[in-house]
Write an enzyme that holds these catalytic residues in place. Structure first.
Site, mmCIF file in Angstrom:
data_model
loop_
_atom_site.group_PDB
_atom_site.id
_atom_site.type_symbol
_atom_site.label_atom_id
_atom_site.label_comp_id
_atom_site.label_asym_id
_atom_site.label_seq_id
_atom_site.Cartn_x
_atom_site.Cartn_y
_atom_site.Cartn_z
ATOM 1 N N ARG A 26 30.942 11.700 -49.622
ATOM 2 C CA ARG A 26 32.130 11.911 -48.776
ATOM 3 C C ARG A 26 31.772 11.612 -47.320
ATOM 4 N NH1 ARG A 26 32.846 16.594 -46.980
ATOM 5 N NH2 ARG A 26 32.669 17.761 -48.926
ATOM 6 N N LYS B 112 46.551 -4.481 -48.290
ATOM 7 C CA LYS B 112 47.345 -5.693 -48.125
ATOM 8 C C LYS B 112 46.430 -6.906 -47.894
ATOM 9 C CE LYS B 112 50.696 -2.831 -48.696
ATOM 10 N NZ LYS B 112 50.446 -1.601 -48.073
ATOM 11 N N TYR C 84 57.036 1.042 -41.485
ATOM 12 C CA TYR C 84 56.929 1.265 -42.930
ATOM 13 C C TYR C 84 57.528 2.627 -43.289
ATOM 14 C CZ TYR C 84 54.821 2.400 -47.423
ATOM 15 O OH TYR C 84 54.628 2.802 -48.717
ATOM 16 N N ASP D 255 49.325 -0.467 -35.816
ATOM 17 C CA ASP D 255 49.216 -0.782 -37.233
ATOM 18 C C ASP D 255 49.199 -2.305 -37.340
ATOM 19 O OD1 ASP D 255 49.711 -1.363 -39.912
ATOM 20 O OD2 ASP D 255 50.976 0.406 -40.227
HETATM 21 O O1 P1T Z 1 50.125 1.909 -49.025
HETATM 22 P P1 P1T Z 1 49.061 2.317 -48.060
HETATM 23 O O2 P1T Z 1 47.773 1.606 -48.235
HETATM 24 O O3 P1T Z 1 48.900 3.803 -47.974
HETATM 25 O O4 P1T Z 1 49.550 1.807 -46.609
HETATM 26 C C1 P1T Z 1 50.707 2.290 -45.988
HETATM 27 C C2 P1T Z 1 51.258 1.263 -45.054
HETATM 28 C C3 P1T Z 1 51.001 1.375 -43.695
HETATM 29 N N1 P1T Z 1 51.461 0.470 -42.806
HETATM 30 C C4 P1T Z 1 52.176 -0.593 -43.200
HETATM 31 C C5 P1T Z 1 52.656 -1.575 -42.171
HETATM 32 C C6 P1T Z 1 52.461 -0.779 -44.549
HETATM 33 O O5 P1T Z 1 53.165 -1.863 -44.902
HETATM 34 C C7 P1T Z 1 52.005 0.171 -45.506
HETATM 35 C C8 P1T Z 1 52.312 0.037 -46.943
HETATM 36 N N2 P1T Z 1 53.382 -0.818 -47.225
HETATM 37 C C9 P1T Z 1 53.889 -1.110 -48.448
HETATM 38 C C10 P1T Z 1 53.443 -0.581 -49.586
HETATM 39 C C11 P1T Z 1 54.987 -2.094 -48.431
HETATM 40 O O6 P1T Z 1 55.319 -2.684 -49.475
HETATM 41 O O7 P1T Z 1 55.546 -2.326 -47.349
#
Ligand code: P1T
Length: 380
Positions: A46, A195, A98, A170
């Site tokens: 961790r 992503k 998001y 972000d």
């Molecule tokens: O899904 P996660 O890895 O927890 O990330 C969240 C997140 C944060 N910031 C942005 C700009 C994002 O697009 C996302 C996650 N977005 C999607 C799952 C989507 O389809 O837009």
């Protein structure tokens, strides 16, 4: 070292044990000690793990930061930033963001006494209206999800410094291939590494990158105390993904451009949201702060109906109807019911997230096949 080289070699070294070029997947929770405290730099996974560490070094390198921290998801990374704050603190955030980030802010952290102001930041002057002595953080997504608004990172950083407020970006949609927020004055870069960084739709991960040691220590302390780390297998996959980020992004951008222009020229399409168009309201900022315009595109058709959007996404054959983005394969999404379903309809519509809006994550297939797929789905 330049960017393409950094994606492959940035802060990377052959593994110390046998010289393996890729770090082994250190699938272990703990590490043997010769005497209490007598260890080789790792005590418990961790707190730190060599595979994760290799990834974190790469993350720091590609974002021009000094410290990278890899989390279990993008939201876990955002959650750690929010834990820097205390009840009574205030946050000024982009209004278009998001849906899961909006949900974390409003449904979790508002309950802990943090106040959020959701502000249209296309004109950065709007930010200062909401800044007061309680403001501790400015939160920016650019390009925004799903309306592809562009926020001037450098201009926001001037405001954040003037008021001594933390500034986080972000960078999920742009990636460091397209823009480097730390170089433009941001304090924290955040990623949903799920992503483009991972790039193959095979993991869920988040990342934070900073330059300041004290800030890095605070975020690392929060991560270790709260526990939302990325596992060794996922860390390995993300590191492998990063090594082709530049070539993937180049093709994503080429295909994104072709698809955006095709949609714009189609008689059945109404609005296309993509920062590469000269008539995009902040195209001039995108042109200055981004290397290219990316492969995330949203659009509405002239039919302007929920049924029309649903019909379109159901007809697609190469684009897969799915949440997420940034993988090699093209995806289509319906923000109102999928990624942004947690934003109340009234709020969504103010932002332009109509029931008829479709969002595309353009992959790296052949451009002709992608356009043929869009054509048949639009015209059938
Ligand atoms: O899904 P996660 O890895 O927890 O990330 C969240 C997140 C944060 N910031 C942005 C700009 C994002 O697009 C996302 C996650 N977005 C999607 C799952 C989507 O389809 O837009």
């Amino acid at each position: 070292m330049k960017f393409n080289t950094k994606t492959i070699h940035g802060k990377q070294h052959p593994d110390k044990a046998y010289g393996s070029v890729m770090p082994p997947i250190y699938q272990t929770s703990t590490y043997a000690q010769s005497t209490p405290g007598g260890h080789k730099g790792y005590e418990y996974s961790r707190s730190a793990n060599p595979t994760r560490h290799a990834l974190e070094q790469s993350l720091a390198s590609i974002e021009n930061g000094d410290y990278g921290i890899a989390f279990a998801s993008g939201l876990a990374a955002i959650d750690a930033i929010m834990k820097l704050l205390k009840p009574g603190d205030e946050v000024v955030s982009t209004s278009d963001l998001y849906g899961g980030t909006y949900r974390l802010f409003t449904k979790i952290f508002e309950g802990f006494g943090i106040k959020f102001h959701f502000v249209g930041m296309q004109d950065v002057k709007n930010i200062e209206t909401y800044i007061n002595e309680k403001t501790k953080l400015i939160w920016v997504e650019t390009p925004t999800n799903p309306m592809m608004s562009i926020i001037d990172i450098e201009a926001v950083s001037i405001i954040s410094k003037k008021h001594n407020v933390l500034f986080a970006v972000d960078n999920t949609f742009a990636t460091p291939y397209l823009q480097l927020p730390l170089d433009l004055g941001a304090d924290i870069v955040m990623h949903s590494a799920t992503k483009y960084l991972g790039g193959h739709s095979d993991l869920v991960m988040g990342a934070l990158i900073v330059k300041d040691k004290e800030l890095a220590d605070r975020l690392y302390f929060i991560q270790n105390a709260s526990g939302a780390i990325s596992g060794p297998q996922d860390s390995f996959l993300a590191l492998r993904g990063i090594k082709t980020l530049h070539v993937r992004m180049q093709r994503h951008c080429e295909n994104g451009k072709a698809v955006a222009h095709y949609l714009k020229s189609h008689p059945m399409v109404d609005k296309v949201y993509w920062p590469g168009f000269e008539d995009h309201p902040n195209h001039h900022i995108a042109k200055r702060q981004m290397k290219d315009y990316g492969a995330m595109i949203s659009f509405t058709t002239k039919q302007d109906s929920l049924a029309g959007a649903v019909n379109f996404v159901e007809k697609l054959q190469i684009f897969t109807l799915a949440e997420s983005l940034g993988g090699v394969e093209s995806l289509a999404g319906h923000p109102a019911s999928m990624t942004h379903g947690s934003i109340p309809k009234e709020e969504r519509e103010k932002l332009g997230i109509k029931d008829s809006l479709v969002r595309l994550s353009v992959g790296i297939e052949d451009e002709e096949d992608l356009i043929a797929d869009l054509k048949q789905a639009l015209e059938n």
